[in-house]
Design a protein around this motif. Structure first.
Motif, PDB file in Angstrom:
ATOM      1  N   ILE A   1      59.288  66.412  33.716  1.00 26.21           N
ATOM      2  CA  ILE A   1      58.207  66.181  34.691  1.00 26.21           C
ATOM      3  C   ILE A   1      57.809  67.495  35.358  1.00 26.21           C
ATOM      4  O   ILE A   1      56.617  67.799  35.505  1.00 26.21           O
ATOM      5  CB  ILE A   1      58.642  65.141  35.751  1.00 26.21           C
ATOM      6  N   ILE A   2      58.783  68.283  35.748  1.00 31.13           N
ATOM      7  CA  ILE A   2      58.507  69.561  36.414  1.00 31.13           C
ATOM      8  C   ILE A   2      57.754  70.505  35.494  1.00 31.13           C
ATOM      9  O   ILE A   2      56.748  71.109  35.881  1.00 31.13           O
ATOM     10  CB  ILE A   2      59.824  70.207  36.908  1.00 31.13           C
ATOM     11  N   MET A   3      58.225  70.642  34.257  1.00 28.44           N
ATOM     12  CA  MET A   3      57.593  71.564  33.311  1.00 28.44           C
ATOM     13  C   MET A   3      56.143  71.177  33.024  1.00 28.44           C
ATOM     14  O   MET A   3      55.253  72.026  33.039  1.00 28.44           O
ATOM     15  CB  MET A   3      58.394  71.602  32.010  1.00 28.44           C
ATOM     16  N   LYS A   4      55.914  69.894  32.755  1.00 26.35           N
ATOM     17  CA  LYS A   4      54.555  69.431  32.467  1.00 26.35           C
ATOM     18  C   LYS A   4      53.655  69.563  33.697  1.00 26.35           C
ATOM     19  O   LYS A   4      52.496  69.987  33.606  1.00 26.35           O
ATOM     20  CB  LYS A   4      54.581  67.973  31.987  1.00 26.35           C
ATOM     21  N   SER A   5      54.191  69.201  34.857  1.00 27.10           N
ATOM     22  CA  SER A   5      53.411  69.256  36.090  1.00 27.10           C
ATOM     23  C   SER A   5      53.061  70.684  36.475  1.00 27.10           C
ATOM     24  O   SER A   5      51.980  70.940  37.013  1.00 27.10           O
ATOM     25  CB  SER A   5      54.184  68.590  37.230  1.00 27.10           C
ATOM     26  N   ALA A   6      53.966  71.616  36.198  1.00 26.79           N
ATOM     27  CA  ALA A   6      53.719  73.023  36.543  1.00 26.79           C
ATOM     28  C   ALA A   6      52.457  73.533  35.864  1.00 26.79           C
ATOM     29  O   ALA A   6      51.634  74.220  36.475  1.00 26.79           O
ATOM     30  CB  ALA A   6      54.916  73.875  36.169  1.00 26.79           C
ATOM     31  N   ALA A   7      52.296  73.187  34.591  1.00 25.99           N
ATOM     32  CA  ALA A   7      51.105  73.618  33.857  1.00 25.99           C
ATOM     33  C   ALA A   7      49.844  72.981  34.423  1.00 25.99           C
ATOM     34  O   ALA A   7      48.805  73.635  34.566  1.00 25.99           O
ATOM     35  CB  ALA A   7      51.262  73.280  32.379  1.00 25.99           C
ATOM     36  N   ILE A   8      49.936  71.700  34.781  1.00 22.62           N
ATOM     37  CA  ILE A   8      48.761  71.004  35.330  1.00 22.62           C
ATOM     38  C   ILE A   8      48.367  71.613  36.673  1.00 22.62           C
ATOM     39  O   ILE A   8      47.194  71.932  36.904  1.00 22.62           O
ATOM     40  CB  ILE A   8      49.043  69.498  35.517  1.00 22.62           C
ATOM     41  N   PHE A   9      49.328  71.753  37.564  1.00 24.72           N
ATOM     42  CA  PHE A   9      49.034  72.306  38.896  1.00 24.72           C
ATOM     43  C   PHE A   9      48.479  73.723  38.795  1.00 24.72           C
ATOM     44  O   PHE A   9      47.566  74.093  39.540  1.00 24.72           O
ATOM     45  CB  PHE A   9      50.288  72.303  39.776  1.00 24.72           C
ATOM     46  N   ASN A  10      49.035  74.523  37.885  1.00 24.46           N
ATOM     47  CA  ASN A  10      48.583  75.915  37.782  1.00 24.46           C
ATOM     48  C   ASN A  10      47.175  76.016  37.217  1.00 24.46           C
ATOM     49  O   ASN A  10      46.463  76.985  37.490  1.00 24.46           O
ATOM     50  CB  ASN A  10      49.561  76.744  36.941  1.00 24.46           C
ATOM     51  N   GLN A  11      46.757  75.032  36.440  1.00 25.57           N
ATOM     52  CA  GLN A  11      45.410  75.040  35.875  1.00 25.57           C
ATOM     53  C   GLN A  11      44.389  74.352  36.780  1.00 25.57           C
ATOM     54  O   GLN A  11      43.264  74.818  36.927  1.00 25.57           O
ATOM     55  CB  GLN A  11      45.399  74.341  34.512  1.00 25.57           C
ATOM     56  N   ARG A  12      44.796  73.239  37.387  1.00 29.93           N
ATOM     57  CA  ARG A  12      43.835  72.422  38.150  1.00 29.93           C
ATOM     58  C   ARG A  12      43.997  72.535  39.655  1.00 29.93           C
ATOM     59  O   ARG A  12      43.131  72.074  40.406  1.00 29.93           O
ATOM     60  CB  ARG A  12      43.975  70.950  37.748  1.00 29.93           C
ATOM     61  N   GLY A  13      45.108  73.080  40.088  1.00 29.37           N
ATOM     62  CA  GLY A  13      45.372  73.168  41.520  1.00 29.37           C
ATOM     63  C   GLY A  13      45.985  71.885  42.058  1.00 29.37           C
ATOM     64  O   GLY A  13      46.024  70.857  41.382  1.00 29.37           O
ATOM     65  N   TYR A  14      46.449  71.962  43.299  1.00 35.65           N
ATOM     66  CA  TYR A  14      47.087  70.807  43.936  1.00 35.65           C
ATOM     67  C   TYR A  14      46.075  69.687  44.153  1.00 35.65           C
ATOM     68  O   TYR A  14      46.303  68.538  43.784  1.00 35.65           O
ATOM     69  CB  TYR A  14      47.714  71.227  45.271  1.00 35.65           C
ATOM     70  N   ALA A  15      44.941  70.025  44.750  1.00 38.54           N
ATOM     71  CA  ALA A  15      43.934  69.003  45.054  1.00 38.54           C
ATOM     72  C   ALA A  15      43.341  68.394  43.781  1.00 38.54           C
ATOM     73  O   ALA A  15      42.986  67.218  43.759  1.00 38.54           O
ATOM     74  CB  ALA A  15      42.822  69.605  45.907  1.00 38.54           C
ATOM     75  N   GLY A  16      43.252  69.198  42.720  1.00 38.49           N
ATOM     76  CA  GLY A  16      42.651  68.726  41.478  1.00 38.49           C
ATOM     77  C   GLY A  16      43.600  67.983  40.554  1.00 38.49           C
ATOM     78  O   GLY A  16      43.202  67.556  39.468  1.00 38.49           O
ATOM     79  N   THR A  17      44.845  67.842  40.982  1.00 39.89           N
ATOM     80  CA  THR A  17      45.845  67.149  40.169  1.00 39.89           C
ATOM     81  C   THR A  17      46.225  65.840  40.835  1.00 39.89           C
ATOM     82  O   THR A  17      46.627  65.819  41.996  1.00 39.89           O
ATOM     83  CB  THR A  17      47.103  68.016  39.990  1.00 39.89           C
ATOM     84  N   SER A  18      46.092  64.754  40.095  1.00 41.71           N
ATOM     85  CA  SER A  18      46.459  63.438  40.616  1.00 41.71           C
ATOM     86  C   SER A  18      47.767  62.976  39.985  1.00 41.71           C
ATOM     87  O   SER A  18      48.214  63.518  38.960  1.00 41.71           O
ATOM     88  CB  SER A  18      45.359  62.416  40.312  1.00 41.71           C
TER      89      SER A  18
END
Length: 199
Positions: free
Chosen positions: A11-28
């Motif tokens: 979960i951490i590894m996958k989420s890290a990529a999402i947050f780094n690309q879309r940002g906190y606000a842009g990640t649901s």
């Protein structure tokens, strides 16, 4: 590693990529569910909130980049080479960044400065960690007689890191690594002509 620990790490590894690309606000949470393949209940078995995931994800991304910096630095003997190694980690930031989406510290700092105090604190801590690494290299260079004795390690580290982060931002914005390459060349020239003991 236990299955639960592996799931949490996934979960951490996958989420890290999402947050780094879309940002906190842009990640649901739905984005995290979709990318991890783990249902909402499974996510909440390991994390209490999106905030907790984001903080752990930032730590993961930052530690990965920090490790790449350390690896690049360790391959160099001179203080000048060790400082320039930071730039080489991001020399192909457009097509092959050390972590997907670019610099986690920069991305997180820009988004969270007025919106998320904890994430901003993590990014600020990262800034000081990297500056301290550079200052240590500079002080070692002064002690070894490579750099001038009157060199201001704080000022040089700040200048170097500003060139690095500026090169990352401009290259990503322009879709062209030339900005990083020019900043690297400019910093190398500055070290050669203004910082070395015999320059």
């Amino acid at each position: 590693m236990k299955k639960g620990d592996r799931t949490r790490e996934h979960i951490i590894m996958k989420s890290a990529a999402i947050f780094n690309q879309r940002g906190y606000a842009g990640t649901s949470l739905n984005d995290i569910i979709a990318d991890t393949g783990i249902k909402k209940g499974g996510i909440y078995r390991h994390f209490t909130s999106k905030d907790e995931i984001a903080l752990e994800a930032y730590n993961y991304a930052a530690s990965l980049v920090s490790g790449k910096f350390a690896e690049a630095v360790d391959q160099e003997q001179s203080a000048s080479g060790r400082l320039l190694a930071f730039f080489r980690v991001y020399e192909d930031v457009v097509d092959n960044p050390p972590f997907i989406g670019g610099c986690p510290m920069q991305n997180t700092a820009v988004e969270s400065v007025d919106t998320h105090a904890e994430l901003y604190g993590r990014a600020r801590q990262g800034l000081h960690t990297f500056l301290d690494m550079m200052k240590s290299i500079i002080r070692d260079g002064i002690k070894a007689g490579e750099f001038r004795g009157d060199l201001d390690s704080d000022a040089l580290a700040s200048f170097a890191f500003s060139l690095l982060e500026g090169g990352i931002l401009l290259s990503k914005l322009d879709g062209d690594n030339k900005h990083m390459l020019m900043n690297t060349a400019s910093f190398a020239f500055y070290l050669q002509n203004c910082c070395l003991k015999n320059s």
